[in-house]
Scaffold this motif. Structure first.
Motif, mmCIF file in Angstrom:
data_model
loop_
_atom_site.group_PDB
_atom_site.id
_atom_site.type_symbol
_atom_site.label_atom_id
_atom_site.label_comp_id
_atom_site.label_asym_id
_atom_site.label_seq_id
_atom_site.Cartn_x
_atom_site.Cartn_y
_atom_site.Cartn_z
ATOM 1 N N GLN A 62 -3.579 6.562 5.301
ATOM 2 C CA GLN A 62 -2.320 6.215 4.631
ATOM 3 C C GLN A 62 -1.133 6.366 5.586
ATOM 4 N N MET A 65 -1.204 3.340 7.741
ATOM 5 C CA MET A 65 -0.716 2.176 7.004
ATOM 6 C C MET A 65 0.808 2.180 6.952
ATOM 7 N N TYR A 68 1.996 0.985 10.252
ATOM 8 C CA TYR A 68 1.806 -0.461 10.373
ATOM 9 C C TYR A 68 2.887 -1.236 9.623
#
Length: 92
Positions: A62, A65, A68
């Motif tokens: 997470q 992510m 990203y």
């Protein structure tokens, strides 16, 4: 400025003065609105992911992510800056 300074993509266009009511001024307001929405959404999603990662005992996927999402935001900011520069150059 958006890649270097916090929220530079939002307040950066205010530094360059353009005549009020001009086509350029309208475009800058549209650009600022788009980048504000992009920044708020990406920050909200990333903060939510990081908070969820903390609650799930630092889930690294997470956190990756969230990183990203910030990377995607930076890519979009760069793409918008390049397109804006090319449009401005073609109008000259």
């Amino acid at each position: 400025l958006g890649l270097i300074l916090p929220f530079g993509n939002i307040w950066g266009p205010f530094i360059i003065k353009v005549p009020k009511g001009s086509k350029e001024s309208d475009f800058r307001h549209l650009l600022i609105a788009f980048e504000t929405i992009l920044t708020v959404i990406s920050f909200a999603i990333s903060i939510g992911l990081i908070a969820e990662a903390i609650y799930s005992e630092y889930n690294i996927s997470q956190i990756k992510m969230a990183a990203y999402i910030f990377l995607i935001q930076d890519i979009v900011i760069i793409a918008v800056a390049v397109i804006t520069a090319l449009l401005a150059k073609s109008e000259c």
